[in-house]
Design an enzyme around this catalytic site. Structure first.
Site, PDB file in Angstrom:
ATOM      1  CE  LYS A 122      -4.425   1.081   0.307  1.00  0.00           C
ATOM      2  NZ  LYS A 122      -5.602   0.281  -0.077  1.00  0.00           N
ATOM      3  CG  ASP A 162      -7.425   3.222  -0.697  1.00  0.00           C
ATOM      4  OD1 ASP A 162      -7.911   2.084  -0.620  1.00  0.00           O
ATOM      5  OD2 ASP A 162      -7.474   4.036   0.255  1.00  0.00           O
TER       6      ASP A 162
HETATM    7  P1  NDP Z   1     -13.018   7.750  -2.776  1.00  0.00           P
HETATM    8  O1  NDP Z   1     -11.914   8.722  -2.620  1.00  0.00           O
HETATM    9  O2  NDP Z   1     -13.596   7.509  -4.119  1.00  0.00           O
HETATM   10  O3  NDP Z   1     -14.221   8.101  -1.799  1.00  0.00           O
HETATM   11  C1  NDP Z   1     -14.011   8.183  -0.429  1.00  0.00           C
HETATM   12  C2  NDP Z   1     -15.315   8.576   0.240  1.00  0.00           C
HETATM   13  O4  NDP Z   1     -15.176   8.410   1.649  1.00  0.00           O
HETATM   14  C3  NDP Z   1     -15.665  10.030   0.000  1.00  0.00           C
HETATM   15  O5  NDP Z   1     -17.046  10.178   0.025  1.00  0.00           O
HETATM   16  C4  NDP Z   1     -14.999  10.710   1.199  1.00  0.00           C
HETATM   17  O6  NDP Z   1     -15.564  11.952   1.543  1.00  0.00           O
HETATM   18  C5  NDP Z   1     -15.268   9.693   2.279  1.00  0.00           C
HETATM   19  N1  NDP Z   1     -14.229   9.817   3.311  1.00  0.00           N
HETATM   20  C6  NDP Z   1     -12.903   9.666   3.125  1.00  0.00           C
HETATM   21  N2  NDP Z   1     -12.229   9.891   4.271  1.00  0.00           N
HETATM   22  C7  NDP Z   1     -13.166  10.214   5.168  1.00  0.00           C
HETATM   23  C8  NDP Z   1     -13.104  10.562   6.524  1.00  0.00           C
HETATM   24  N3  NDP Z   1     -11.930  10.626   7.189  1.00  0.00           N
HETATM   25  N4  NDP Z   1     -14.286  10.801   7.160  1.00  0.00           N
HETATM   26  C9  NDP Z   1     -15.466  10.726   6.492  1.00  0.00           C
HETATM   27  N5  NDP Z   1     -15.583  10.411   5.197  1.00  0.00           N
HETATM   28  C10 NDP Z   1     -14.450  10.152   4.557  1.00  0.00           C
HETATM   29  O7  NDP Z   1     -12.427   6.374  -2.159  1.00  0.00           O
HETATM   30  P2  NDP Z   1     -12.966   4.891  -2.349  1.00  0.00           P
HETATM   31  O8  NDP Z   1     -14.436   4.866  -2.541  1.00  0.00           O
HETATM   32  O9  NDP Z   1     -12.094   4.235  -3.339  1.00  0.00           O
HETATM   33  O10 NDP Z   1     -12.594   4.254  -0.934  1.00  0.00           O
HETATM   34  C11 NDP Z   1     -13.511   4.152   0.148  1.00  0.00           C
HETATM   35  C12 NDP Z   1     -13.052   3.065   1.105  1.00  0.00           C
HETATM   36  O11 NDP Z   1     -13.001   1.815   0.404  1.00  0.00           O
HETATM   37  C13 NDP Z   1     -11.663   3.247   1.702  1.00  0.00           C
HETATM   38  O12 NDP Z   1     -11.647   2.716   3.007  1.00  0.00           O
HETATM   39  C14 NDP Z   1     -10.784   2.389   0.792  1.00  0.00           C
HETATM   40  O13 NDP Z   1      -9.597   1.973   1.457  1.00  0.00           O
HETATM   41  C15 NDP Z   1     -11.724   1.214   0.561  1.00  0.00           C
HETATM   42  N6  NDP Z   1     -11.429   0.387  -0.591  1.00  0.00           N
HETATM   43  C16 NDP Z   1     -11.343   0.930  -1.862  1.00  0.00           C
HETATM   44  C17 NDP Z   1     -11.106   0.106  -2.935  1.00  0.00           C
HETATM   45  C18 NDP Z   1     -11.087   0.625  -4.333  1.00  0.00           C
HETATM   46  O14 NDP Z   1     -11.001  -0.191  -5.251  1.00  0.00           O
HETATM   47  N7  NDP Z   1     -11.192   1.915  -4.571  1.00  0.00           N
HETATM   48  C19 NDP Z   1     -10.887  -1.340  -2.764  1.00  0.00           C
HETATM   49  C20 NDP Z   1     -11.086  -1.813  -1.428  1.00  0.00           C
HETATM   50  C21 NDP Z   1     -11.332  -0.961  -0.386  1.00  0.00           C
HETATM   51  P3  NDP Z   1     -14.747  13.307   1.226  1.00  0.00           P
HETATM   52  O15 NDP Z   1     -14.922  13.523  -0.246  1.00  0.00           O
HETATM   53  O16 NDP Z   1     -15.382  14.353   2.045  1.00  0.00           O
HETATM   54  O17 NDP Z   1     -13.326  13.067   1.612  1.00  0.00           O
HETATM   55  O1  2IT Z   2      -7.891  -1.616  -0.560  1.00  0.00           O
HETATM   56  C1  2IT Z   2      -7.860  -2.124  -1.702  1.00  0.00           C
HETATM   57  O2  2IT Z   2      -8.003  -3.335  -1.858  1.00  0.00           O
HETATM   58  C2  2IT Z   2      -7.681  -1.234  -2.855  1.00  0.00           C
HETATM   59  N1  2IT Z   2      -7.626  -0.020  -2.672  1.00  0.00           N
HETATM   60  C3  2IT Z   2      -7.548  -1.802  -4.232  1.00  0.00           C
HETATM   61  C4  2IT Z   2      -6.146  -2.301  -4.467  1.00  0.00           C
HETATM   62  C5  2IT Z   2      -5.845  -2.737  -5.877  1.00  0.00           C
HETATM   63  O3  2IT Z   2      -4.669  -3.073  -6.094  1.00  0.00           O
HETATM   64  O4  2IT Z   2      -6.731  -2.772  -6.747  1.00  0.00           O
END
Ligand code: NDP
Ligand code: 2IT
Length: 449
Positions: A122, A162
């Site tokens: 990561k 992420d």
């Molecule tokens: P994005 O950046 O697309 O969206 C993040 C969302 O979460 C936004 O709405 C953001 O709001 C909110 N957010 C982020 N930090 C905070 C905080 N500290 N408090 C409140 N709200 C918060 O990210 P993703 O959708 O990709 O990721 C969301 C979660 O999913 C994370 O935990 C990530 O690690 C996990 N994840 C993502 C994967 C992926 O493929 N993208 C895979 C597996 C897990 P704001 O705009 O106000 O910051």
């Molecule tokens: O937390 C996660 O699994 C991710 N942000 C996706 C990682 C990836 O390599 O697609």
């Protein structure tokens, strides 16, 4: 507290998120160590909790006013026992070593569960893309990659998105990698479709978390049809979670960002979801703007003086936390139980605190930890790597059907491992045990390296 936990805390006292992630694993894999004394002999816990390599670097860049800015860049190469390091990059002001080590640690187990050959890593930066121009984001990404490129490669370490890293950032990062290495390779996943991306990768994490919930409900001869769901976040994972829930006949009533949340009792339908996608992905707006368009919904500002999050305090059947770590505390968990929620499928990484998880387990909820429920994202990243290696791309139906098969298989591995080690129905223990056994056996096969 175990001796190993104590020594990990003594070594890096400030890393509370990392300690939280490690402690959960150490607690749940005890029966595996008891049954396999050779694991202790080989100091497997000491080895698996220490990153193989940590890279930290300066990221200088120039903002639109001509001012020099300096951020910190990181890549944690946690474990390569079963494949090259694989995992996302997070750009968020809160990013530090503890948060990235917890994410890298969880990624090792998650990737092992996917059935694909991927180690765990990561990275990211404390850079905040919010409010920055496209040019500023580009200059930052180029500077970040100017250092990172020497450490990664399509068979070495393959970053992805992420929080704060989506298609735009992956594009800028890829462009700089290509320029510096003079190679067009699958070194990043989450690429756009026209230049090596995979169909279904943007959808995969959200869809996967919903497929996992559907699998859990199927064990009780139930489904998402007609279920009311709470979703937090409004980014990549949240959007495609909502999309799949709607497709399977469920109703989503909440979405959020760090400023607050909306509650739409009538449900977020396809056209409302399209509005949210445009708002967040193109306009880069705030979720509060939802009520300007849909006045029947209610917006509530985030209130840090409260000891609970009101988003989790609505009548519902299922919850899909999809924002960030520790967004559900004990009180939120109690509220969820009180309001009738029976299913928790974690789209985010470690969104529930340890005492919230205790509430879920004590109340016999169907609780899927992030490293199982959100593994669909990295799984389709693995499929993107496979397609890149073959220099071809699979149709949407093929990738989606592989994703479904992988989520089904992860669900089954969790259940099987939980049963084998005496904690039937405990998906958290099952995920940790199944991932742990696979990685540790590979490490032992490969000797002390
Ligand atoms: P994005 O950046 O697309 O969206 C993040 C969302 O979460 C936004 O709405 C953001 O709001 C909110 N957010 C982020 N930090 C905070 C905080 N500290 N408090 C409140 N709200 C918060 O990210 P993703 O959708 O990709 O990721 C969301 C979660 O999913 C994370 O935990 C990530 O690690 C996990 N994840 C993502 C994967 C992926 O493929 N993208 C895979 C597996 C897990 P704001 O705009 O106000 O910051
Ligand atoms: O937390 C996660 O699994 C991710 N942000 C996706 C990682 C990836 O390599 O697609």
């Amino acid at each position: 507290m175990s001796d190993i936990m104590k020594s990990i805390i003594d070594r890096d006292p400030g890393e509370k998120e990392f300690h939280q992630a490690v402690e959960e694993v150490i607690e749940t894999i005890k029966p595996v160590l008891d049954r396999n004394p050779e694991y202790r002999q080989a100091a497997v816990l000491e080895r698996i909790t220490e990153p193989e390599r940590v890279i930290m670097f300066r990221v200088p860049w120039m903002d639109d006013q001509g001012q020099v800015q300096v951020n910190r860049g990181f890549r944690i190469e946690m474990n390569s026992a079963i494949g090259p390091y694989k995992g996302g990059l997070r750009f968020h002001p809160s990013v530090n070593l503890s948060i990235l080590k917890f994410l890298a640690f969880e990624q090792v187990f998650k990737n092992a569960l996917t059935t694909l050959s991927m180690g765990g890593g990561k990275g990211g930066s404390d850079f905040d893309p919010k409010g920055k121009s496209d040019n500023e984001v580009m200059r930052f990404c180029q500077s970040f990659m100017a250092e990172l490129f020497r450490h990664i490669g399509p068979d070495t370490d393959i970053p992805a998105g992420d929080i704060g890293v989506g298609a735009r950032e992956i594009g800028y990062l890829f462009g700089m990698y290509k320029k510096l290495s003079n190679e067009f390779t699958g070194v990043l996943t989450g690429k756009s479709l026209g230049w090596g991306g995979s169909l279904i990768r943007p959808e995969a994490t959200g869809y996967g978390a919903v497929y996992f919930a559907e699998e859990m409900l199927a064990t009780q001869n139930d489904s998402l049809e007609g279920k009311t769901c709470l979703v937090s976040g409004s980014g990549n994972v949240a959007q495609f979670t909502v999309e799949k829930i709607i497709e399977l006949g469920g109703k989503v009533v909440t979405l959020s960002d760090s400023s607050g949340y909306i509650y739409d009792e009538e449900g977020i339908d396809r056209s409302k979801l399209d509005f949210v996608k445009r708002l967040k992905n193109i306009k880069r707006g705030r979720i509060s703007e939802y009520i300007d368009k849909y006045s029947e919904a209610v917006y509530t500002d985030a209130d840090t003086t409260l000891d609970f999050n009101p988003l989790w305090n609505h009548k519902a059947d299922c919850a899909f936390p999809s924002a960030t770590q520790n967004e559900i505390n004990k009180k939120d968990a109690q509220n969820l139980v009180k309001n009738g929620v029976r299913v928790i499928s974690e789209g985010a990484n470690m969104p529930s605190t340890p005492d919230a998880i205790d509430v879920f387990l004590n109340n016999k909820l169907l609780y899927a930890p992030g490293k199982a429920a959100n593994a669909g994202g990295v799984a389709v990243s693995g499929l993107e790597m496979a397609q890149n290696s073959m220099r071809l791309s699979w149709p949407r139906e093929e990738v989606d059907s592989r994703l479904r098969i992988i989520m089904k298989s992860i669900h089954q591995s969790c259940l099987d491992a939980a049963t084998e080690y005496g904690v039937p129905g405990n998906y958290m223990a099952g995920a940790n045990i199944a991932g742990f056994v696979k990685v540790i056996n590979a490490m032992l096969d490969q000797g002390l390296v």
